[in-house]
Design a protein around this motif. Structure first.
Motif, PDB file in Angstrom:
ATOM      1  N   SER A 162      -8.968  21.536 -11.346  1.00  0.00           N
ATOM      2  CA  SER A 162      -7.540  20.988 -11.093  1.00  0.00           C
ATOM      3  C   SER A 162      -7.988  19.732  -9.716  1.00  0.00           C
ATOM      4  O   SER A 162      -7.331  18.210  -9.953  1.00  0.00           O
ATOM      5  CB  SER A 162      -7.099  21.979  -9.483  1.00  0.00           C
ATOM      6  N   THR A 163      -9.036  19.669  -8.866  1.00  0.00           N
ATOM      7  CA  THR A 163      -8.986  18.064  -7.886  1.00  0.00           C
ATOM      8  C   THR A 163      -9.669  17.535  -8.541  1.00  0.00           C
ATOM      9  O   THR A 163      -9.029  16.288  -8.637  1.00  0.00           O
ATOM     10  CB  THR A 163     -10.905  18.655  -7.406  1.00  0.00           C
ATOM     11  N   THR A 164     -10.248  17.801  -9.387  1.00  0.00           N
ATOM     12  CA  THR A 164     -11.047  16.566  -9.759  1.00  0.00           C
ATOM     13  C   THR A 164      -9.654  15.643 -11.294  1.00  0.00           C
ATOM     14  O   THR A 164      -9.489  14.741 -11.365  1.00  0.00           O
ATOM     15  CB  THR A 164     -12.646  16.725 -11.092  1.00  0.00           C
ATOM     16  N   PHE A 165      -9.053  16.205 -12.135  1.00  0.00           N
ATOM     17  CA  PHE A 165      -8.055  16.102 -12.709  1.00  0.00           C
ATOM     18  C   PHE A 165      -7.462  15.135 -11.554  1.00  0.00           C
ATOM     19  O   PHE A 165      -6.185  14.678 -12.300  1.00  0.00           O
ATOM     20  CB  PHE A 165      -7.284  16.784 -13.782  1.00  0.00           C
ATOM     21  N   LEU A 166      -6.173  15.871 -10.597  1.00  0.00           N
ATOM     22  CA  LEU A 166      -5.790  15.101  -9.838  1.00  0.00           C
ATOM     23  C   LEU A 166      -6.099  13.333  -9.299  1.00  0.00           C
ATOM     24  O   LEU A 166      -5.173  12.749  -9.479  1.00  0.00           O
ATOM     25  CB  LEU A 166      -5.515  16.411  -8.675  1.00  0.00           C
ATOM     26  N   LEU A 167      -7.566  14.055  -8.707  1.00  0.00           N
ATOM     27  CA  LEU A 167      -7.704  12.210  -8.740  1.00  0.00           C
ATOM     28  C   LEU A 167      -8.474  11.658  -9.961  1.00  0.00           C
ATOM     29  O   LEU A 167      -7.847  10.390  -9.374  1.00  0.00           O
ATOM     30  CB  LEU A 167      -9.721  13.010  -7.472  1.00  0.00           C
ATOM     31  N   ARG A 168      -8.787  11.951 -10.855  1.00  0.00           N
ATOM     32  CA  ARG A 168      -9.345  11.078 -11.946  1.00  0.00           C
ATOM     33  C   ARG A 168      -7.395  10.401 -12.896  1.00  0.00           C
ATOM     34  O   ARG A 168      -8.065   9.552 -13.281  1.00  0.00           O
ATOM     35  CB  ARG A 168     -10.285  11.661 -12.865  1.00  0.00           C
ATOM     36  N   HIS A 169      -6.981  12.132 -12.919  1.00  0.00           N
ATOM     37  CA  HIS A 169      -5.773  11.338 -13.996  1.00  0.00           C
ATOM     38  C   HIS A 169      -4.928  11.243 -13.508  1.00  0.00           C
ATOM     39  O   HIS A 169      -4.044  11.026 -14.240  1.00  0.00           O
ATOM     40  CB  HIS A 169      -6.174  12.199 -14.699  1.00  0.00           C
ATOM     41  N   VAL A 170      -4.529  11.500 -11.876  1.00  0.00           N
ATOM     42  CA  VAL A 170      -2.844  11.023 -11.186  1.00  0.00           C
ATOM     43  C   VAL A 170      -3.191   9.918 -10.545  1.00  0.00           C
ATOM     44  O   VAL A 170      -2.628   8.819 -10.578  1.00  0.00           O
ATOM     45  CB  VAL A 170      -3.045  12.685 -10.723  1.00  0.00           C
ATOM     46  N   LEU A 171      -3.936  10.155  -9.793  1.00  0.00           N
ATOM     47  CA  LEU A 171      -3.964   9.118  -8.340  1.00  0.00           C
ATOM     48  C   LEU A 171      -5.191   7.890  -9.109  1.00  0.00           C
ATOM     49  O   LEU A 171      -4.895   7.017  -8.664  1.00  0.00           O
ATOM     50  CB  LEU A 171      -5.191   9.858  -7.031  1.00  0.00           C
ATOM     51  N   VAL A 172      -6.387   8.105  -9.131  1.00  0.00           N
ATOM     52  CA  VAL A 172      -6.306   6.680  -9.880  1.00  0.00           C
ATOM     53  C   VAL A 172      -5.939   6.332 -10.754  1.00  0.00           C
ATOM     54  O   VAL A 172      -5.822   4.888 -10.416  1.00  0.00           O
ATOM     55  CB  VAL A 172      -8.110   6.600 -10.593  1.00  0.00           C
TER      56      VAL A 172
ATOM     57  N   SER B 256      -2.749   5.620 -10.805  1.00  0.00           N
ATOM     58  CA  SER B 256      -1.918   5.877  -9.528  1.00  0.00           C
ATOM     59  C   SER B 256      -2.513   3.991  -8.880  1.00  0.00           C
ATOM     60  O   SER B 256      -1.530   2.968  -7.988  1.00  0.00           O
ATOM     61  CB  SER B 256      -1.498   6.605  -8.690  1.00  0.00           C
ATOM     62  N   LEU B 257      -3.335   3.970  -8.244  1.00  0.00           N
ATOM     63  CA  LEU B 257      -4.117   3.206  -7.599  1.00  0.00           C
ATOM     64  C   LEU B 257      -4.194   1.714  -8.785  1.00  0.00           C
ATOM     65  O   LEU B 257      -4.024   0.540  -8.243  1.00  0.00           O
ATOM     66  CB  LEU B 257      -5.524   2.835  -6.982  1.00  0.00           C
ATOM     67  N   GLU B 258      -4.650   2.298  -9.701  1.00  0.00           N
ATOM     68  CA  GLU B 258      -4.671   1.135 -10.697  1.00  0.00           C
ATOM     69  C   GLU B 258      -2.913   0.334 -10.912  1.00  0.00           C
ATOM     70  O   GLU B 258      -3.110  -1.126 -11.426  1.00  0.00           O
ATOM     71  CB  GLU B 258      -5.181   1.942 -12.154  1.00  0.00           C
ATOM     72  N   ASP B 259      -1.926   0.776 -10.668  1.00  0.00           N
ATOM     73  CA  ASP B 259      -1.165   0.367 -10.710  1.00  0.00           C
ATOM     74  C   ASP B 259      -0.707  -0.179  -9.291  1.00  0.00           C
ATOM     75  O   ASP B 259       0.218  -1.763  -9.742  1.00  0.00           O
ATOM     76  CB  ASP B 259       0.797   1.728 -11.226  1.00  0.00           C
ATOM     77  N   VAL B 260      -0.707  -0.281  -8.713  1.00  0.00           N
ATOM     78  CA  VAL B 260      -0.862  -1.157  -7.366  1.00  0.00           C
ATOM     79  C   VAL B 260      -2.077  -2.032  -7.068  1.00  0.00           C
ATOM     80  O   VAL B 260      -2.241  -2.620  -6.816  1.00  0.00           O
ATOM     81  CB  VAL B 260      -0.768  -0.045  -5.970  1.00  0.00           C
TER      82      VAL B 260
ATOM     83  N   ARG C 231       0.459  -1.203  -0.080  1.00  0.00           N
ATOM     84  CA  ARG C 231      -0.442  -0.136  -0.132  1.00  0.00           C
ATOM     85  C   ARG C 231       0.441   1.328   0.457  1.00  0.00           C
ATOM     86  O   ARG C 231       0.263   2.168  -0.399  1.00  0.00           O
ATOM     87  CB  ARG C 231      -0.928  -0.007   0.489  1.00  0.00           C
ATOM     88  N   PHE C 232       2.064   1.504   0.600  1.00  0.00           N
ATOM     89  CA  PHE C 232       3.301   2.075   0.377  1.00  0.00           C
ATOM     90  C   PHE C 232       3.811   2.727  -0.147  1.00  0.00           C
ATOM     91  O   PHE C 232       4.685   3.874  -0.650  1.00  0.00           O
ATOM     92  CB  PHE C 232       3.767   2.684   2.236  1.00  0.00           C
ATOM     93  N   THR C 233       3.242   1.759  -1.203  1.00  0.00           N
ATOM     94  CA  THR C 233       4.045   1.900  -2.228  1.00  0.00           C
ATOM     95  C   THR C 233       3.358   3.178  -3.262  1.00  0.00           C
ATOM     96  O   THR C 233       3.941   3.706  -4.652  1.00  0.00           O
ATOM     97  CB  THR C 233       3.853   0.908  -3.250  1.00  0.00           C
ATOM     98  N   LEU C 234       2.717   3.159  -2.735  1.00  0.00           N
ATOM     99  CA  LEU C 234       0.845   3.906  -3.594  1.00  0.00           C
ATOM    100  C   LEU C 234       1.762   5.559  -4.051  1.00  0.00           C
ATOM    101  O   LEU C 234       1.382   5.902  -4.973  1.00  0.00           O
ATOM    102  CB  LEU C 234      -0.399   3.677  -2.865  1.00  0.00           C
ATOM    103  N   GLY C 235       2.292   6.106  -2.221  1.00  0.00           N
ATOM    104  CA  GLY C 235       3.302   7.630  -3.236  1.00  0.00           C
ATOM    105  C   GLY C 235       3.705   8.249  -4.333  1.00  0.00           C
ATOM    106  O   GLY C 235       3.347   8.972  -4.388  1.00  0.00           O
ATOM    107  N   PRO C 236       4.771   7.083  -3.658  1.00  0.00           N
ATOM    108  CA  PRO C 236       5.478   7.025  -5.354  1.00  0.00           C
ATOM    109  C   PRO C 236       5.292   6.967  -6.506  1.00  0.00           C
ATOM    110  O   PRO C 236       5.783   7.688  -7.339  1.00  0.00           O
ATOM    111  CB  PRO C 236       7.077   5.997  -4.660  1.00  0.00           C
ATOM    112  N   VAL C 237       4.060   6.362  -6.542  1.00  0.00           N
ATOM    113  CA  VAL C 237       4.309   6.429  -7.592  1.00  0.00           C
ATOM    114  C   VAL C 237       3.208   6.925  -8.041  1.00  0.00           C
ATOM    115  O   VAL C 237       3.394   7.588  -9.294  1.00  0.00           O
ATOM    116  CB  VAL C 237       2.539   4.318  -7.974  1.00  0.00           C
ATOM    117  N   PHE C 238       3.281   7.646  -7.280  1.00  0.00           N
ATOM    118  CA  PHE C 238       1.654   8.984  -7.538  1.00  0.00           C
ATOM    119  C   PHE C 238       2.539  10.477  -7.854  1.00  0.00           C
ATOM    120  O   PHE C 238       2.035  10.562  -8.508  1.00  0.00           O
ATOM    121  CB  PHE C 238       0.662   9.069  -6.116  1.00  0.00           C
TER     122      PHE C 238
END
Length: 497
Positions: free
Chosen positions: A183-193, A195-199, A69-76
């Motif tokens: 900006s909030t939607t972009f950061l969540l949808r196009h960066v964090l989502v 990243s979660l798929e990557d892990v 789970r903590f690999t999520l940070g560097p992936v993000f």
């Protein structure tokens, strides 16, 4: 068109708003507010669906080993670095000065880099031997974390809280404020989502939607599937919300108002102290961790006030895309009563206090407020002024000059006492050349989640907690907080031979 994201799917909704940034001109015929796009608004059904998706995903995500789970940070961080240009462009389009947008970006990249996340991982489990027994302290996720970010910095606050909660093992639901959704939607949808798929996080681990705050907060309070609620905002409303959470057996994680202090001692580097104090005007004083007041040793007060006056005179209104711009528009006229009260009590207006146009000329309807310095002589006088005792949320810095004491030891004790009586507690900082003064400051100041010595007040610090506060900044259990620990609970275990 910005949509909701629930249970791993984009959800297109019928009701929309068209977010617009505040006009920079007092003349509405000169400049109308630009429309940034359309944002879908969620209703009660979508709010319930988001929570239900998080409830279903929570045990699956909690079962993933913490090290994964903590690999999520560097992936993000890697994905954020790739998307930095588009993200900061959206922040600027929403009215955030480019200089502040870059600072927010750099802060996130520092908070969640590989070194930071390795350190965080070390804090979630401790194991040691006691004779023939094995003892364990471990943090378990609370379950479903709901996040209510502030209207003034939603992208940064939503993403950092979500990352902490996710790395702790929680499933997360985020309400995106209507004011700055792009900006909030972009950061969540196009960066964090992604990243979660990557892990390989399960669908529903992260859900978000745009909506007004009050109906959503009421639903979260009444929904048994929500375990924790992160609340950013005004202290009065936040502390009342904390009581409502306690009544329902939920954990409130509070990130409330601040009223930070910078102490400038007699042997301080005046140029360095001035540059730290100037951060009071970043975002027109509407950043909770910016300093609101300074306590200045009387022997250097005149020198510092004049140096700061000259430095502040350089701060002018500007368009957000200009890399030198610090100020943002300030709505309302609450500043008038604050300044009137202070001056009636004997405070001196060093500079500022006028509304300005984009060109920097005084205008009663100007969208900007001139950076304002007040000098207040005497700790006892300062203790009763709103300009000193409350977060004013406009570009005001109150410079408190204690009456001279024959003994610097007594003066330092008085200053430390003044800081400890602050009802708020995010940060306090000190500028001094004396290691003994620095040690007394750190040992004696109990107020605040973070203390800084000879460091810029505003900046986040790599590896140290980025959230939390004492008093009216963090509630009855306020302290410096790693949010991944705050959104989990400590459990002990013992193994016999």
């Amino acid at each position: 068109m910005y949509t909701a994201y629930i249970a791993g799917r984009d959800v297109v909704l019928q009701q929309v708003v068209r977010p617009a940034v505040a006009p920079l001109s007092a003349d509405l015929f000169v400049q109308q507010s630009p429309i940034l796009g359309r944002c879908a608004l969620a209703g009660p059904d979508e709010v319930r669906a988001a929570t239900a998706a998080a409830v279903a995903a929570a045990p699956l995500w909690a079962g993933v080993p913490p090290a994964d789970r903590f690999t999520l940070g560097p992936v993000f961080c890697r994905r954020l670095a790739d998307a930095a240009g588009e993200f900061t462009a959206l922040l600027v389009a929403e009215g955030c000065p480019r200089r502040i947008a870059d600072w927010l970006l750099d802060s996130m990249l520092g908070m969640f880099d590989a070194e930071s996340c390795r350190w965080y991982l070390r804090l979630v489990r401790h194991e040691w031997r006691d004779g023939d027994r094995r003892l364990v302290l471990q943090h378990h996720p609370d379950g479903v974390l709901a996040i209510n970010p502030p209207g003034n910095a939603p992208a940064f606050s939503a993403a950092t809280a979500a990352l902490h909660g996710l790395m702790a093992g929680n499933a997360v639901v985020v309400r995106i404020p209507r004011r700055f959704p792009s900006s909030t939607t972009f950061l969540l949808r196009h960066v964090l989502v992604p990243s979660l798929e990557d892990v390989h996080a399960p669908p529903g681990t992260l859900n978000f939607f745009c909506s007004g705050p009050d109906p959503v907060l009421r639903q979260w309070l009444d929904d048994p599937g929500v375990d924790d609620i992160v609340y950013y905002g005004n202290s009065e409303r936040g502390l009342s919300f904390e009581r409502a959470c306690l009544d329902r057996g939920k954990k409130a994680v509070l990130e409330l108002s601040g009223n930070d202090t910078v102490v400038v001692w007699k042997d301080a580097s005046i140029p360095d102290a001035v540059e730290s104090l100037v951060t009071a005007f970043h975002g027109s004083g509407q950043m909770c961790v910016a300093p609101n007041r300074a306590v200045v040793h009387p022997s250097v007060a005149d020198e510092l006030v004049e140096a700061l006056r000259l430095r502040v005179a350089e701060i002018k209104p500007g368009r957000p895309e200009d890399s030198t711009t610090l100020l943002t528009p300030v709505p309302g006229d609450a500043y008038i009563a604050v300044l009137r009260e202070a001056r009636a009590a004997g405070a001196v207006l060093v500079c500022g206090g006028k509304r300005l146009t984009l060109a920097g000329t005084p205008h009663s309807d100007g969208p900007f407020l001139e950076p304002t310095l007040l000098r207040v002589d005497g700790l006892s006088t300062a203790a009763d002024l709103s300009a000193v005792c409350e977060e004013t949320f406009f570009p005001l810095l109150s410079l408190v000059v204690p009456h001279p004491e024959a003994d610097d030891e007594r003066l330092l004790s008085d200053v430390i006492g003044f800081l400890n009586r602050n009802r708020y507690g995010l940060r306090n900082s000190l500028w001094t050349g004396d290691p003994g003064v620095a040690e007394r400051f750190v040992a004696g100041v109990r107020n605040g989640a973070m203390l800084k010595v000879n460091q810029v007040h505003l900046d986040f610090v790599h590896l140290l907690p980025s959230h939390g506060g004492t008093g009216r900044s963090g509630g009855v259990h306020g302290e410096a907080a790693y949010m991944f620990l705050k959104t989990s609970h400590l459990q002990s275990a013992v193994f016999g031979p």
